[in-house]
Write an enzyme that holds these catalytic residues in place. Sequence first.
Site, PDB file in Angstrom:
ATOM      1  N   ASP A 174       0.833  -1.210   0.000  1.00 37.44           N
ATOM      2  CA  ASP A 174       0.000   0.000   0.000  1.00 37.44           C
ATOM      3  C   ASP A 174       0.871   1.265   0.000  1.00 37.44           C
ATOM      4  O   ASP A 174       0.608   2.216  -0.734  1.00 37.44           O
ATOM      5  CB  ASP A 174      -0.870  -0.026   1.269  1.00 37.44           C
ATOM      6  CG  ASP A 174      -2.185   0.719   1.108  1.00 37.44           C
ATOM      7  OD1 ASP A 174      -2.503   1.108  -0.023  1.00 37.44           O
ATOM      8  OD2 ASP A 174      -2.893   0.904   2.121  1.00 37.44           O
ATOM      9  N   TRP A 243      -1.076   8.621   5.801  1.00 36.01           N
ATOM     10  CA  TRP A 243      -0.807   7.344   5.140  1.00 36.01           C
ATOM     11  C   TRP A 243       0.619   6.829   5.323  1.00 36.01           C
ATOM     12  O   TRP A 243       0.933   5.719   4.916  1.00 36.01           O
ATOM     13  CB  TRP A 243      -1.071   7.488   3.632  1.00 36.01           C
ATOM     14  CG  TRP A 243      -0.417   8.699   3.031  1.00 36.01           C
ATOM     15  CD1 TRP A 243      -1.041   9.890   2.755  1.00 36.01           C
ATOM     16  CD2 TRP A 243       0.953   8.875   2.659  1.00 36.01           C
ATOM     17  NE1 TRP A 243      -0.130  10.797   2.244  1.00 36.01           N
ATOM     18  CE2 TRP A 243       1.104  10.201   2.175  1.00 36.01           C
ATOM     19  CE3 TRP A 243       2.082   8.053   2.695  1.00 36.01           C
ATOM     20  CZ2 TRP A 243       2.325  10.715   1.732  1.00 36.01           C
ATOM     21  CZ3 TRP A 243       3.303   8.559   2.256  1.00 36.01           C
ATOM     22  CH2 TRP A 243       3.410   9.877   1.780  1.00 36.01           C
ATOM     23  N   LYS A 267     -11.033   7.884  10.475  1.00 34.45           N
ATOM     24  CA  LYS A 267     -11.035   8.109   9.023  1.00 34.45           C
ATOM     25  C   LYS A 267      -9.586   8.021   8.558  1.00 34.45           C
ATOM     26  O   LYS A 267      -8.823   8.974   8.664  1.00 34.45           O
ATOM     27  CB  LYS A 267     -11.615   9.499   8.728  1.00 34.45           C
ATOM     28  CG  LYS A 267     -12.272   9.658   7.367  1.00 34.45           C
ATOM     29  CD  LYS A 267     -11.377   9.404   6.168  1.00 34.45           C
ATOM     30  CE  LYS A 267     -10.488  10.570   5.820  1.00 34.45           C
ATOM     31  NZ  LYS A 267      -9.572  10.268   4.681  1.00 34.45           N
ATOM     32  N   SER A 320      -1.115  16.992   6.931  1.00 34.30           N
ATOM     33  CA  SER A 320      -0.386  18.183   6.491  1.00 34.30           C
ATOM     34  C   SER A 320      -0.841  19.425   7.252  1.00 34.30           C
ATOM     35  O   SER A 320      -1.949  19.474   7.798  1.00 34.30           O
ATOM     36  CB  SER A 320      -0.610  18.388   4.994  1.00 34.30           C
ATOM     37  OG  SER A 320      -1.972  18.656   4.768  1.00 34.30           O
ATOM     38  N   GLU A 341      -1.176  16.882  14.736  1.00 31.90           N
ATOM     39  CA  GLU A 341       0.212  16.460  14.486  1.00 31.90           C
ATOM     40  C   GLU A 341       0.487  16.715  13.016  1.00 31.90           C
ATOM     41  O   GLU A 341      -0.018  15.988  12.156  1.00 31.90           O
ATOM     42  CB  GLU A 341       0.376  14.973  14.816  1.00 31.90           C
ATOM     43  CG  GLU A 341       0.178  14.633  16.263  1.00 31.90           C
ATOM     44  CD  GLU A 341       1.217  15.280  17.165  1.00 31.90           C
ATOM     45  OE1 GLU A 341       2.393  15.356  16.773  1.00 31.90           O
ATOM     46  OE2 GLU A 341       0.843  15.724  18.263  1.00 31.90           O
ATOM     47  N   CYS A 375       7.175  12.556   8.985  1.00 25.59           N
ATOM     48  CA  CYS A 375       6.992  13.949   9.411  1.00 25.59           C
ATOM     49  C   CYS A 375       8.267  14.531   9.999  1.00 25.59           C
ATOM     50  O   CYS A 375       8.542  15.712   9.843  1.00 25.59           O
ATOM     51  CB  CYS A 375       5.836  14.033  10.401  1.00 25.59           C
ATOM     52  SG  CYS A 375       6.004  12.908  11.786  1.00 25.59           S
TER      53      CYS A 375
HETATM   54  P1  NDP Z   1      -3.209  15.242   4.421  1.00 29.18           P
HETATM   55  O1  NDP Z   1      -3.329  16.465   5.242  1.00 29.18           O
HETATM   56  O2  NDP Z   1      -3.339  15.354   2.962  1.00 29.18           O
HETATM   57  O3  NDP Z   1      -4.303  14.176   4.876  1.00 29.18           O
HETATM   58  C1  NDP Z   1      -4.395  13.703   6.204  1.00 29.18           C
HETATM   59  C2  NDP Z   1      -5.773  13.145   6.433  1.00 29.18           C
HETATM   60  O4  NDP Z   1      -6.745  14.191   6.346  1.00 29.18           O
HETATM   61  C3  NDP Z   1      -6.189  12.119   5.399  1.00 29.18           C
HETATM   62  O5  NDP Z   1      -6.964  11.126   6.022  1.00 29.18           O
HETATM   63  C4  NDP Z   1      -7.001  12.956   4.437  1.00 29.18           C
HETATM   64  O6  NDP Z   1      -7.875  12.208   3.671  1.00 29.18           O
HETATM   65  C5  NDP Z   1      -7.746  13.857   5.405  1.00 29.18           C
HETATM   66  N1  NDP Z   1      -8.261  15.088   4.823  1.00 29.18           N
HETATM   67  C6  NDP Z   1      -7.954  15.671   3.637  1.00 29.18           C
HETATM   68  N2  NDP Z   1      -8.641  16.840   3.506  1.00 29.18           N
HETATM   69  C7  NDP Z   1      -9.389  16.994   4.625  1.00 29.18           C
HETATM   70  C8  NDP Z   1     -10.277  18.000   5.104  1.00 29.18           C
HETATM   71  N3  NDP Z   1     -10.531  19.097   4.395  1.00 29.18           N
HETATM   72  N4  NDP Z   1     -10.840  17.835   6.310  1.00 29.18           N
HETATM   73  C9  NDP Z   1     -10.565  16.756   7.057  1.00 29.18           C
HETATM   74  N5  NDP Z   1      -9.739  15.762   6.675  1.00 29.18           N
HETATM   75  C10 NDP Z   1      -9.141  15.883   5.467  1.00 29.18           C
HETATM   76  O7  NDP Z   1      -1.835  14.563   4.812  1.00 29.18           O
HETATM   77  P2  NDP Z   1      -1.212  13.239   4.214  1.00 29.18           P
HETATM   78  O8  NDP Z   1      -2.146  12.086   4.399  1.00 29.18           O
HETATM   79  O9  NDP Z   1      -0.710  13.527   2.852  1.00 29.18           O
HETATM   80  O10 NDP Z   1      -0.008  12.953   5.207  1.00 29.18           O
HETATM   81  C11 NDP Z   1       1.226  13.549   5.077  1.00 29.18           C
HETATM   82  C12 NDP Z   1       1.350  14.683   6.074  1.00 29.18           C
HETATM   83  O11 NDP Z   1       1.184  14.188   7.386  1.00 29.18           O
HETATM   84  C13 NDP Z   1       2.723  15.316   6.045  1.00 29.18           C
HETATM   85  O12 NDP Z   1       2.587  16.707   6.125  1.00 29.18           O
HETATM   86  C14 NDP Z   1       3.372  14.766   7.306  1.00 29.18           C
HETATM   87  O13 NDP Z   1       4.400  15.575   7.791  1.00 29.18           O
HETATM   88  C15 NDP Z   1       2.213  14.684   8.228  1.00 29.18           C
HETATM   89  N6  NDP Z   1       2.494  13.745   9.314  1.00 29.18           N
HETATM   90  C16 NDP Z   1       2.692  14.248  10.571  1.00 29.18           C
HETATM   91  C17 NDP Z   1       3.026  13.409  11.620  1.00 29.18           C
HETATM   92  C18 NDP Z   1       3.250  13.958  12.990  1.00 29.18           C
HETATM   93  O14 NDP Z   1       3.244  13.173  13.936  1.00 29.18           O
HETATM   94  N7  NDP Z   1       3.446  15.250  13.167  1.00 29.18           N
HETATM   95  C19 NDP Z   1       3.185  11.953  11.422  1.00 29.18           C
HETATM   96  C20 NDP Z   1       2.908  11.529  10.085  1.00 29.18           C
HETATM   97  C21 NDP Z   1       2.590  12.408   9.067  1.00 29.18           C
HETATM   98  P3  NDP Z   1      -7.388  11.691   2.226  1.00 29.18           P
HETATM   99  O15 NDP Z   1      -5.937  11.360   2.296  1.00 29.18           O
HETATM  100  O16 NDP Z   1      -8.215  10.505   2.056  1.00 29.18           O
HETATM  101  O17 NDP Z   1      -7.637  12.818   1.286  1.00 29.18           O
END
Ligand code: NDP
Length: 603
Positions: A174, A243, A267, A320, A341, A375
Amino acid sequence: MHHSIGNSIKFSQITLQLEATRPSRFVLGTALAFERLDFITESIESSLNRFLFFYITQISKVKMKLNTKTKSLSKVQTHLVAECFNKLYIGGQFVDSIDGEKIPTYYPATGELLHELPRGKANDVEAAIVAAEAAWAEGAWAGMAAAERAEIVAKMAQGIEDNIEMLAEIEAADVGKPYRQAAMTLGGAAGEGKYWCSLGKVLDAEQDVPVNSGGGEGGVPPAEWDVVYRRDPIGVIGLISAWNYPMNVAFRKVAPALIAGNCAILKPSEIAGLSCMFIGKLAQDAGIPPGVFNVVTGDGEAGAALAASPSVSMIAFTGSTLTGSKIMGACAQKLSQVALELGGKSALVVFDDTDLDKAVETTMKGFLTNGGQICTAHTRLVVQESIKSPLLKRLKEELEKLPFCNDPITEKDRGDRIWEDGMTDVVQPVVCESQHKKILGFLYEAKAAGVEVLTGGGVPDEATVGNSGGYFIQPTVLINVERDADVWQKEVFGPVLSVRSFSTEDDAVLEANSTAFGLASTVMSSDPAKAMRVANRIRAGAVFATSTGEGLLAEHPAVSRGGFGFSGVGRELGIGGLHEYTELKSVNYSGFSIADAKKKHTG
Ligand code: NDP
């Protein structure tokens, strides 16, 4: 939605998809005036057009849709026929999504279709909220002692451990991470789950603690005040996860949320969230009461519906910075809690008294672990001028020797030495097509702006990768990077390192603190006093001071962590991480003792 077509240009066998909206989610500017947390929403249109041209000219190197199936992938697909990987988990049952739509997900190493999961929408989220509200109103879960809840959640953690091989194969397919690394981190998720469960008793011991035990001294109320503290669960809460380490990120929320007595809806990310769907089965098998825990897969629409619902009293989010800000905005409307986070742009500061081999090894580990999709990835190298040339020379040599991991599912035997020797020895693909394009877009823009590429800078050729598809990117080192360049300021989330140098200790601190993020950073020096002095001046939630690089990126469940600035709100892990899922309440009582109140009612 990550795989949707915004602008689609079809060639006979090659489909190139440019999603018009997707890149804007990542075009996050960081004003150098850090006090103002402005998002600079850039116009991306012109850069997108230039990038489109670049992409077409590089067409022989981009993903081709294959008709054949990789053998290892077929094996993983046999796991994915189970109900839990095909349905939502709502009210204790596996159910189809209301509209019946699916989200395709692909094997990053080849671009082949891996699976189609349900696209839960706002109506499915609402059904899960109704189930959670009913369980919350019924009150049995919140009414149990935390230690009792922890015993049930411990069965879920054990379930992760018992299924590591299957889950690691799924995450390898995945996310595209080497099997062995997936197995290692899944073991970490199970272990961390058990740690959370050990905190059940700690939480129980925190109930009805007298506030006035100091008898009026040291800032506590006088002895005649009869008041105790309690930590209550918050209610129905939403858990939205990223992810990159799917199970770890999700279970780090699920376990404390449930042990604290909440009812929750998870989610996962649509990009790579298959292993998270298994948490529904773990909850069912462990005997979590119906509605207390629910899983709704879907895209951003589902996440947004969860965040906006007035019935949801807290969102715990990993993702993000831009999405985190949107979620905070949604929660502000209803004044509900948030724990965020978010992203990072961590610095590795290397002083010239550091052992060169260790510095090279730590640099590689810092920006290449999980393909740079972590991250806390240390994607900014801040190196002392006097060691810069030898370090970069060695780094280039080492990076150019690295093989690509062309079938992460079968990386069982070789694995990724990062977890053994502290050395990265394989380059994995990035997670999906949209991330691949986003990273290449950053590189294209950097080169156009005059940034120099020390090594890498694009897509490896097919002969190097060892197969004809996949979302591979060369490990890339960018030098002569300006401080206001995007590749210094923004999270690329791929195998890309930007380098700047410094002369004095003050300059090192300035460079390390020169972005709006503040998640992690590392200082390397053989002088302990200097390493600690500089570490203490870095504005980040988790800082490492080291002469060897050992422990870089390591986390211990008992040690709280989180972000400064753009990197987040709140803290995860440790007892503080559990407290995030509770509300602190004081109860004043009079006319009886607390001991009387605790006596069992006999009449
Ligand atoms: P995203 O912000 O794109 O997505 C995170 C989650 O939010 C997903 O489940 C996504 O769904 C969902 N989402 C998207 N749009 C919305 C919205 N408008 N309202 C509510 N939920 C929404 O991040 P990524 O999945 O791309 O992950 C990478 C990011 O995560 C990087 O910035 C990384 O640094 C951060 N991260 C931080 C960590 C920490 O501990 N500080 C640890 C791991 C990662 P979908 O993907 O299905 O669109």
